[in-house]
Design a protein around this motif. Structure first.
Motif, PDB file in Angstrom:
ATOM      1  N   LYS A 105       0.842  -1.192   0.000  1.00 48.57           N
ATOM      2  CA  LYS A 105       0.000   0.000   0.000  1.00 48.57           C
ATOM      3  C   LYS A 105       0.876   1.240   0.000  1.00 48.57           C
ATOM      4  CE  LYS A 105      -1.784   1.626   3.824  1.00 48.57           C
ATOM      5  NZ  LYS A 105      -0.901   2.792   3.860  1.00 48.57           N
ATOM      6  N   CYS A 106       0.262   2.368  -0.219  1.00 49.20           N
ATOM      7  CA  CYS A 106       0.982   3.640  -0.215  1.00 49.20           C
ATOM      8  C   CYS A 106       1.594   3.902   1.149  1.00 49.20           C
ATOM      9  CB  CYS A 106       0.023   4.769  -0.578  1.00 49.20           C
ATOM     10  SG  CYS A 106       0.783   6.398  -0.549  1.00 49.20           S
ATOM     11  N   ILE A 107       2.853   4.261   1.136  1.00 49.61           N
ATOM     12  CA  ILE A 107       3.554   4.601   2.372  1.00 49.61           C
ATOM     13  C   ILE A 107       3.976   6.070   2.361  1.00 49.61           C
ATOM     14  CG2 ILE A 107       4.293   2.255   2.908  1.00 49.61           C
ATOM     15  CD1 ILE A 107       7.051   2.986   1.648  1.00 49.61           C
ATOM     16  N   ALA A 108       3.367   6.848   1.481  1.00 53.91           N
ATOM     17  CA  ALA A 108       3.641   8.289   1.363  1.00 53.91           C
ATOM     18  C   ALA A 108       5.128   8.563   1.151  1.00 53.91           C
ATOM     19  CB  ALA A 108       3.094   9.040   2.567  1.00 53.91           C
ATOM     20  N   CYS A 109       5.744   7.767   0.278  1.00 54.82           N
ATOM     21  CA  CYS A 109       7.184   7.908   0.028  1.00 54.82           C
ATOM     22  C   CYS A 109       7.510   9.083  -0.893  1.00 54.82           C
ATOM     23  CB  CYS A 109       7.752   6.613  -0.554  1.00 54.82           C
ATOM     24  SG  CYS A 109       7.165   6.214  -2.216  1.00 54.82           S
ATOM     25  N   GLY A 110       6.532   9.489  -1.723  1.00 51.70           N
ATOM     26  CA  GLY A 110       6.732  10.635  -2.600  1.00 51.70           C
ATOM     27  C   GLY A 110       7.302  10.329  -3.969  1.00 51.70           C
ATOM     28  N   ILE A 111       7.546   9.071  -4.277  1.00 48.04           N
ATOM     29  CA  ILE A 111       8.084   8.714  -5.593  1.00 48.04           C
ATOM     30  C   ILE A 111       7.148   9.180  -6.705  1.00 48.04           C
ATOM     31  CG2 ILE A 111       8.538   6.732  -7.120  1.00 48.04           C
ATOM     32  CD1 ILE A 111       9.809   5.345  -4.664  1.00 48.04           C
ATOM     33  N   CYS A 112       5.859   9.009  -6.491  1.00 49.46           N
ATOM     34  CA  CYS A 112       4.878   9.426  -7.502  1.00 49.46           C
ATOM     35  C   CYS A 112       4.848  10.944  -7.645  1.00 49.46           C
ATOM     36  CB  CYS A 112       3.498   8.887  -7.155  1.00 49.46           C
ATOM     37  SG  CYS A 112       2.927   9.361  -5.519  1.00 49.46           S
ATOM     38  N   ALA A 113       4.975  11.657  -6.534  1.00 48.51           N
ATOM     39  CA  ALA A 113       4.960  13.123  -6.577  1.00 48.51           C
ATOM     40  C   ALA A 113       6.138  13.659  -7.376  1.00 48.51           C
ATOM     41  CB  ALA A 113       4.977  13.682  -5.156  1.00 48.51           C
ATOM     42  N   LYS A 114       7.298  13.047  -7.203  1.00 49.38           N
ATOM     43  CA  LYS A 114       8.483  13.478  -7.941  1.00 49.38           C
ATOM     44  C   LYS A 114       8.348  13.205  -9.433  1.00 49.38           C
ATOM     45  CE  LYS A 114      11.555  12.872  -4.048  1.00 49.38           C
ATOM     46  NZ  LYS A 114      12.026  11.801  -3.222  1.00 49.38           N
ATOM     47  N   ALA A 115       7.596  12.155  -9.787  1.00 42.62           N
ATOM     48  CA  ALA A 115       7.445  11.775 -11.190  1.00 42.62           C
ATOM     49  C   ALA A 115       6.400  12.608 -11.934  1.00 42.62           C
ATOM     50  CB  ALA A 115       7.070  10.292 -11.292  1.00 42.62           C
ATOM     51  N   CYS A 116       5.520  13.272 -11.217  1.00 43.72           N
ATOM     52  CA  CYS A 116       4.410  13.999 -11.847  1.00 43.72           C
ATOM     53  C   CYS A 116       4.896  15.253 -12.574  1.00 43.72           C
ATOM     54  CB  CYS A 116       3.376  14.384 -10.790  1.00 43.72           C
ATOM     55  SG  CYS A 116       1.991  15.318 -11.472  1.00 43.72           S
ATOM     56  N   PRO A 117       4.702  15.308 -13.894  1.00 43.11           N
ATOM     57  CA  PRO A 117       5.152  16.482 -14.650  1.00 43.11           C
ATOM     58  C   PRO A 117       4.295  17.728 -14.407  1.00 43.11           C
ATOM     59  CG  PRO A 117       4.000  14.983 -16.112  1.00 43.11           C
ATOM     60  CD  PRO A 117       4.120  14.289 -14.777  1.00 43.11           C
ATOM     61  N   MET A 118       3.104  17.542 -13.865  1.00 46.23           N
ATOM     62  CA  MET A 118       2.205  18.666 -13.602  1.00 46.23           C
ATOM     63  C   MET A 118       2.282  19.146 -12.147  1.00 46.23           C
ATOM     64  SD  MET A 118       0.953  19.146 -16.558  1.00 46.23           S
ATOM     65  CE  MET A 118      -0.388  20.277 -16.272  1.00 46.23           C
ATOM     66  N   ASP A 119       3.139  18.519 -11.345  1.00 48.15           N
ATOM     67  CA  ASP A 119       3.313  18.902  -9.940  1.00 48.15           C
ATOM     68  C   ASP A 119       1.978  18.880  -9.190  1.00 48.15           C
ATOM     69  OD1 ASP A 119       5.013  19.574  -7.826  1.00 48.15           O
ATOM     70  OD2 ASP A 119       4.599  21.716  -8.067  1.00 48.15           O
ATOM     71  N   VAL A 120       1.206  17.809  -9.397  1.00 52.54           N
ATOM     72  CA  VAL A 120      -0.122  17.667  -8.821  1.00 52.54           C
ATOM     73  C   VAL A 120      -0.099  17.106  -7.399  1.00 52.54           C
ATOM     74  CG1 VAL A 120      -2.312  16.390  -9.091  1.00 52.54           C
ATOM     75  CG2 VAL A 120      -1.226  17.432 -11.073  1.00 52.54           C
ATOM     76  N   LEU A 121       0.909  16.294  -7.088  1.00 55.74           N
ATOM     77  CA  LEU A 121       0.960  15.582  -5.820  1.00 55.74           C
ATOM     78  C   LEU A 121       1.996  16.174  -4.863  1.00 55.74           C
ATOM     79  CD1 LEU A 121       0.982  12.085  -7.470  1.00 55.74           C
ATOM     80  CD2 LEU A 121      -0.937  13.059  -6.208  1.00 55.74           C
ATOM     81  N   GLU A 122       1.714  15.999  -3.567  1.00 55.07           N
ATOM     82  CA  GLU A 122       2.665  16.436  -2.549  1.00 55.07           C
ATOM     83  C   GLU A 122       2.524  15.553  -1.316  1.00 55.07           C
ATOM     84  OE1 GLU A 122       1.852  20.414  -1.154  1.00 55.07           O
ATOM     85  OE2 GLU A 122      -0.293  20.042  -1.074  1.00 55.07           O
ATOM     86  N   VAL A 123       3.603  15.380  -0.604  1.00 60.01           N
ATOM     87  CA  VAL A 123       3.574  14.679   0.693  1.00 60.01           C
ATOM     88  C   VAL A 123       3.530  15.769   1.744  1.00 60.01           C
ATOM     89  CG1 VAL A 123       4.817  13.143   2.243  1.00 60.01           C
ATOM     90  CG2 VAL A 123       4.846  12.692  -0.211  1.00 60.01           C
ATOM     91  N   VAL A 124       2.525  15.672   2.618  1.00 62.50           N
ATOM     92  CA  VAL A 124       2.338  16.697   3.643  1.00 62.50           C
ATOM     93  C   VAL A 124       2.290  16.061   5.029  1.00 62.50           C
ATOM     94  CG1 VAL A 124       1.113  18.290   2.110  1.00 62.50           C
ATOM     95  CG2 VAL A 124      -0.185  16.637   3.449  1.00 62.50           C
ATOM     96  N   ASP A 125       2.595  16.848   6.035  1.00 66.56           N
ATOM     97  CA  ASP A 125       2.424  16.461   7.428  1.00 66.56           C
ATOM     98  C   ASP A 125       1.240  17.236   7.953  1.00 66.56           C
ATOM     99  OD1 ASP A 125       4.446  14.568   8.145  1.00 66.56           O
ATOM    100  OD2 ASP A 125       5.938  16.163   7.943  1.00 66.56           O
ATOM    101  N   GLU A 126       0.228  16.520   8.383  1.00 65.04           N
ATOM    102  CA  GLU A 126      -0.976  17.185   8.896  1.00 65.04           C
ATOM    103  C   GLU A 126      -1.048  17.075  10.391  1.00 65.04           C
ATOM    104  OE1 GLU A 126      -4.298  15.445   6.793  1.00 65.04           O
ATOM    105  OE2 GLU A 126      -4.085  16.933   5.228  1.00 65.04           O
TER     106      GLU A 126
END
Length: 126
Positions: A105-126
């Motif tokens: 499952k997703c572990i909020a590692c951010g690999i997908c966020a770094k790959a996104c060319p549109m800068d759509v994703l981010e890892v946040v601390d809530e």
């Protein structure tokens, strides 16, 4: 709590770069079914990531899914028997279950966020 989120006001173009990055990083192949992030279409196209709700942990009969200090639910691959109860319990369909392997499952590692060319994703601390 650490989470992977979609940035407000951002537009996903469904290029699947995030899906590719996730599946290739963890399964060494591009297979959308082996990605912990999915692209969904409702009113608009957007990435769907694990909200760290814990329903998977509640359903695991082996206690293989626990929450780390940052709030991320992690699967202990040594304890996971591959029964699939976590995948059945996930209301978002985001647990990856492949034949003969432990779930992932997703572990909020951010690999997908770094790959996104549109800068759509981010890892946040809530």
């Amino acid at each position: 709590m650490k989470k992977l989120k979609v940035k407000k006001g951002s537009t996903c173009m469904a290029c699947l770069a995030c899906v590719r990055a996730c599946s290739e990083s963890f399964y060494k192949e591009f297979d959308p079914d082996k990605s912990c992030i999915q692209i969904v279409e409702k009113k608009s196209v957007r990435p769907m990531a694990c909200p760290q709700c814990g329903k998977c942990a509640e359903a695991c009969p082996e206690g293989a899914i626990t929450q780390n200090p940052k709030g991320v639910y992690m699967i202990n691959k040594k304890k996971c028997t591959g029964c699939g109860k976590c995948a059945e319990a996930c209301p978002f369909g985001l647990i990856v279950k492949t034949e003969g392997n432990p779930a992932s499952k997703c572990i909020a590692c951010g690999i997908c966020a770094k790959a996104c060319p549109m800068d759509v994703l981010e890892v946040v601390d809530e």
